[in-house]
Motif scaffolding. Sequence first.
Motif, PDB file in Angstrom:
ATOM      1  N   MET A 132     -16.366  -1.065  -5.039  1.00 55.55           N
ATOM      2  CA  MET A 132     -16.118  -0.260  -6.237  1.00 55.55           C
ATOM      3  C   MET A 132     -14.733   0.376  -6.209  1.00 55.55           C
ATOM      4  O   MET A 132     -14.395   1.151  -7.072  1.00 55.55           O
ATOM      5  CB  MET A 132     -17.124   0.883  -6.285  1.00 55.55           C
ATOM      6  N   SER A 133     -13.990   0.099  -5.157  1.00 56.96           N
ATOM      7  CA  SER A 133     -12.737   0.832  -5.027  1.00 56.96           C
ATOM      8  C   SER A 133     -11.752   0.391  -6.102  1.00 56.96           C
ATOM      9  O   SER A 133     -11.713  -0.774  -6.488  1.00 56.96           O
ATOM     10  CB  SER A 133     -12.130   0.606  -3.650  1.00 56.96           C
ATOM     11  N   VAL A 134     -11.034   1.344  -6.601  1.00 55.04           N
ATOM     12  CA  VAL A 134     -10.077   1.052  -7.656  1.00 55.04           C
ATOM     13  C   VAL A 134      -8.747   0.692  -6.981  1.00 55.04           C
ATOM     14  O   VAL A 134      -8.190   1.494  -6.255  1.00 55.04           O
ATOM     15  CB  VAL A 134      -9.859   2.291  -8.548  1.00 55.04           C
ATOM     16  N   ALA A 135      -8.322  -0.518  -7.209  1.00 54.29           N
ATOM     17  CA  ALA A 135      -7.077  -0.928  -6.580  1.00 54.29           C
ATOM     18  C   ALA A 135      -5.926  -0.134  -7.189  1.00 54.29           C
ATOM     19  O   ALA A 135      -5.729  -0.128  -8.393  1.00 54.29           O
ATOM     20  CB  ALA A 135      -6.855  -2.408  -6.806  1.00 54.29           C
ATOM     21  N   THR A 136      -5.230   0.616  -6.345  1.00 50.56           N
ATOM     22  CA  THR A 136      -4.122   1.408  -6.879  1.00 50.56           C
ATOM     23  C   THR A 136      -2.827   0.904  -6.258  1.00 50.56           C
ATOM     24  O   THR A 136      -2.548   1.177  -5.104  1.00 50.56           O
ATOM     25  CB  THR A 136      -4.315   2.890  -6.546  1.00 50.56           C
ATOM     26  N   LYS A 137      -2.115   0.158  -7.027  1.00 50.29           N
ATOM     27  CA  LYS A 137      -0.799  -0.278  -6.551  1.00 50.29           C
ATOM     28  C   LYS A 137       0.167   0.884  -6.701  1.00 50.29           C
ATOM     29  O   LYS A 137       0.041   1.668  -7.635  1.00 50.29           O
ATOM     30  CB  LYS A 137      -0.315  -1.457  -7.406  1.00 50.29           C
ATOM     31  N   PRO A 138       1.080   1.021  -5.776  1.00 54.32           N
ATOM     32  CA  PRO A 138       2.063   2.093  -5.938  1.00 54.32           C
ATOM     33  C   PRO A 138       2.819   1.892  -7.252  1.00 54.32           C
ATOM     34  O   PRO A 138       3.443   0.857  -7.447  1.00 54.32           O
ATOM     35  CB  PRO A 138       2.988   1.931  -4.725  1.00 54.32           C
ATOM     36  N   PRO A 139       2.695   2.839  -8.160  1.00 49.27           N
ATOM     37  CA  PRO A 139       3.293   2.644  -9.469  1.00 49.27           C
ATOM     38  C   PRO A 139       4.807   2.895  -9.419  1.00 49.27           C
ATOM     39  O   PRO A 139       5.302   3.579  -8.534  1.00 49.27           O
ATOM     40  CB  PRO A 139       2.598   3.686 -10.319  1.00 49.27           C
ATOM     41  N   ALA A 140       5.464   2.319 -10.343  1.00 45.21           N
ATOM     42  CA  ALA A 140       6.896   2.600 -10.472  1.00 45.21           C
ATOM     43  C   ALA A 140       7.056   4.059 -10.852  1.00 45.21           C
ATOM     44  O   ALA A 140       6.214   4.625 -11.531  1.00 45.21           O
ATOM     45  CB  ALA A 140       7.511   1.711 -11.527  1.00 45.21           C
ATOM     46  N   GLN A 141       8.080   4.687 -10.357  1.00 50.97           N
ATOM     47  CA  GLN A 141       8.282   6.098 -10.676  1.00 50.97           C
ATOM     48  C   GLN A 141       8.524   6.270 -12.169  1.00 50.97           C
ATOM     49  O   GLN A 141       9.454   5.732 -12.730  1.00 50.97           O
ATOM     50  CB  GLN A 141       9.496   6.627  -9.902  1.00 50.97           C
ATOM     51  N   ASN A 142       7.607   6.947 -12.821  1.00 50.77           N
ATOM     52  CA  ASN A 142       7.877   7.338 -14.200  1.00 50.77           C
ATOM     53  C   ASN A 142       7.174   8.644 -14.489  1.00 50.77           C
ATOM     54  O   ASN A 142       6.393   9.134 -13.666  1.00 50.77           O
ATOM     55  CB  ASN A 142       7.486   6.229 -15.181  1.00 50.77           C
ATOM     56  N   SER A 143       7.385   9.173 -15.654  1.00 49.44           N
ATOM     57  CA  SER A 143       6.892  10.511 -15.942  1.00 49.44           C
ATOM     58  C   SER A 143       5.374  10.533 -16.056  1.00 49.44           C
ATOM     59  O   SER A 143       4.768  11.582 -15.928  1.00 49.44           O
ATOM     60  CB  SER A 143       7.515  11.009 -17.252  1.00 49.44           C
ATOM     61  N   LEU A 144       4.744   9.361 -16.305  1.00 51.16           N
ATOM     62  CA  LEU A 144       3.296   9.354 -16.475  1.00 51.16           C
ATOM     63  C   LEU A 144       2.558   9.272 -15.135  1.00 51.16           C
ATOM     64  O   LEU A 144       1.375   9.546 -15.067  1.00 51.16           O
ATOM     65  CB  LEU A 144       2.872   8.164 -17.346  1.00 51.16           C
ATOM     66  N   ALA A 145       3.265   8.859 -14.096  1.00 52.31           N
ATOM     67  CA  ALA A 145       2.593   8.652 -12.812  1.00 52.31           C
ATOM     68  C   ALA A 145       2.707   9.893 -11.942  1.00 52.31           C
ATOM     69  O   ALA A 145       3.717  10.584 -11.954  1.00 52.31           O
ATOM     70  CB  ALA A 145       3.180   7.452 -12.107  1.00 52.31           C
ATOM     71  N   HIS A 146       1.628  10.155 -11.224  1.00 55.86           N
ATOM     72  CA  HIS A 146       1.613  11.258 -10.290  1.00 55.86           C
ATOM     73  C   HIS A 146       2.157  10.802  -8.955  1.00 55.86           C
ATOM     74  O   HIS A 146       2.234   9.614  -8.676  1.00 55.86           O
ATOM     75  CB  HIS A 146       0.168  11.719 -10.099  1.00 55.86           C
ATOM     76  N   ASN A 147       2.509  11.747  -8.111  1.00 51.31           N
ATOM     77  CA  ASN A 147       2.809  11.396  -6.734  1.00 51.31           C
ATOM     78  C   ASN A 147       1.559  10.860  -6.077  1.00 51.31           C
ATOM     79  O   ASN A 147       0.451  11.269  -6.419  1.00 51.31           O
ATOM     80  CB  ASN A 147       3.269  12.642  -5.966  1.00 51.31           C
ATOM     81  N   GLN A 148       1.728   9.965  -5.150  1.00 53.11           N
ATOM     82  CA  GLN A 148       0.561   9.482  -4.421  1.00 53.11           C
ATOM     83  C   GLN A 148       0.835   9.515  -2.937  1.00 53.11           C
ATOM     84  O   GLN A 148       1.948   9.236  -2.492  1.00 53.11           O
ATOM     85  CB  GLN A 148       0.235   8.058  -4.848  1.00 53.11           C
ATOM     86  N   LEU A 149      -0.216   9.841  -2.196  1.00 55.99           N
ATOM     87  CA  LEU A 149      -0.099   9.770  -0.749  1.00 55.99           C
ATOM     88  C   LEU A 149      -0.191   8.307  -0.344  1.00 55.99           C
ATOM     89  O   LEU A 149      -0.863   7.524  -1.011  1.00 55.99           O
ATOM     90  CB  LEU A 149      -1.230  10.557  -0.091  1.00 55.99           C
ATOM     91  N   PRO A 150       0.444   7.935   0.748  1.00 53.75           N
ATOM     92  CA  PRO A 150       0.298   6.558   1.229  1.00 53.75           C
ATOM     93  C   PRO A 150      -1.170   6.279   1.557  1.00 53.75           C
ATOM     94  O   PRO A 150      -1.933   7.206   1.868  1.00 53.75           O
ATOM     95  CB  PRO A 150       1.170   6.502   2.479  1.00 53.75           C
ATOM     96  N   ARG A 151      -1.566   5.023   1.535  1.00 57.58           N
ATOM     97  CA  ARG A 151      -2.985   4.706   1.678  1.00 57.58           C
ATOM     98  C   ARG A 151      -3.512   5.003   3.070  1.00 57.58           C
ATOM     99  O   ARG A 151      -4.709   5.169   3.250  1.00 57.58           O
ATOM    100  CB  ARG A 151      -3.229   3.236   1.338  1.00 57.58           C
TER     101      ARG A 151
END
Lengths: 367, 317
Positions: free
Chosen positions: A1-20
């Motif tokens: 069920m895990s949601v695949a989260t690719k590191p998004p390109a830096q833009n204003s809509l994306a939040h910071n993410q911790l490394p996996r």
Amino acid sequence: MSVATKPPAQNSLAHNQLPRYTTQLVLVASAAAGAGVSALWGGFSIVSFAVLSVLIFVIVNTVLSAVVEGRRKAVDKLVTSLVYTAFGLALVPLISVIWSVLDNGTARFSMDFLTTSMRNVTGLNDQEALEGAAPFIGGAYHAILGTFLITALATLISVPIGLLTSIYLVEYGRGRLARSITFFVDVMTGIPSIVAGLFAAALFAVLFGVGTRNGFAGAVALSVLMIPVVVRSSEEMLRIVPNELREAAYALGVPKWRTIVKVVVPTAISGIASGVTLAIARVVGETAPLIVTAGFTSSINTNPFSDWMMSLPAYVYSQALRPLSGSSPQPSFDRAWAAALTLILIVMLLNLVARLIARLFAPKTGR
Amino acid sequence: MTTTKPPPTEPPAVAPRAKARPGDRIFSRSAQLAGILILVILAGVAAFLVREALPTFTADPSEIDGGEGFFSYVWPLVFGTLAAAIIALVVATPLALGIALFISHYAPRRLAQGLGYVVDLLAAIPSVVFGLWGIQWLAPQVQPAWTWLADNLGFIPIFTGPASATGRTMMTAGVVLAVMILPIITAIAREVFLQTPTLHEEAALALGATRWEMIRMAVIPFGRPGIISGIMLGLGRALGETMAVAMVLSTGGFTWSMVTAGNSTIAAEIALDFPDSSGLKTNTLIAAGLVLFAITLAVNMFARWIVSRRSEFSGAN
């Protein structure tokens, strides 16, 4: 069920993410910290180590996520750790029960234990056994025999009634009677086991005089608990028999009853048999109804229709709560654990047999 | 439902009548009889219990245990029964929901079914084994916790000290009961969580919900009736469970404190006293059993009612 989260390109809509790998990293770090704090804080122990590690992990992981990723991700991570912790906690009693039964039960579990009864075994023997002056004696043969006889009788009563009722519900039942049977089978499922025992005790008190206790009364009490289980499981199995089979039989001019006996029941027999086995496994460990109906004894009784009869659960109960020798109860406790081990082995064996029956005798679908 | 009429053949001049076969008659009658027998058994349970309980109500109140009539005898037992069951529910419910979510939505797909079996294993262990485990292993382990509660939270009535030194208290019995009802609540919650329409879940995820938000918005609302009925069935089991309490609890008179010896439950009282009882005491115990029967019946009916309501309003179809 895990949601695949690719590191998004830096833009204003994306939040910071911790490394996996953050979670794993925090886990290792908090395990180390937990061990450290546990050792400093009054000596290392598994319990304090586990509790502290989990606590540190949950807090650090959540706070880290809250700071970097924002509140929503943090709540998600908090719940994930709580859910994993809940599952881990549930394993504690399971492992602990199985471990303590194996650990304590094997001390006295032997052929001797399985083949001797408690006749003429007294507290004096136990004291001597504890001092090493005499061998340990006393077993559970009479209780195993009693459990076997009572359960067999209960099965003999419940299976015909339960199976025929489920046939009635699936093949014939229409209208008020079928509906009320379904309803009352539901009600019967919820009868507390002690009330079933009281019923049998009251029934035998009225029929054969107050204080009548024998194996058959125990079997009647167990039947009250077993019938609804058998009805439920057989009904489910009969319902999934394809209608085409019935219609094919009718088309060949086979009477309805022969269709049921020769086509419907054989098709469902594996499911029915495994359901019955599971029902036996459920009642074989019932204690409360047997205490009030079959009573206790220390001798072998092969006649379920007269005199008190010991059963394995009642044996565990009496050895644990009323040790033969009040001053040196350990031999009695050992017997209780050994009998508990025997009981669990029987229940597990029955469950295994039920699985095997369901698998081996499953109808060939031919597809 | 089954189609039991033979398939129509070409329309004959005279409507064919099914041949009345004695075999059919005997078989269907005996099947029906078995069904009726179940109703008779249940009526018998009620009738015999009432019949044996009646002397309690007609007897002089001073002859009942405690000397003040049946109701003053039974209410502490009812209190104990409810208290033990509530402690069990408070402990078991969050754990069970967590486990159910773990198996349905968190555990790796491949492991999930196996882990489900592991939890079901708990349900297969006989209650007397739990009792033995509770009295010999758990009670000494948790005793320090109750002492801590009595020392630090003693101002709350249910934690009034001094805590029992053996650990054989209501709290311990409640914890054992919690372990026993855990698989029941888990099994039902797991089933309804797995039935959540995948489209609802995917829609939530597609809108950017985290996994927890998806569960909160799609899974829990869908599964709420199932959760409630699972809890109620667990409660029914906890109310009627005998051996765990009879063995673990060191029974005694009524007390508010859950961390000292004392209190008893209806089922435990019957198990402990019935084997050696005689005369009016037997009738009193059977009357207490009747009260227990009524309580569990009400709880179970409520649970079933919720389940049946669910099938009408689920919106899953």
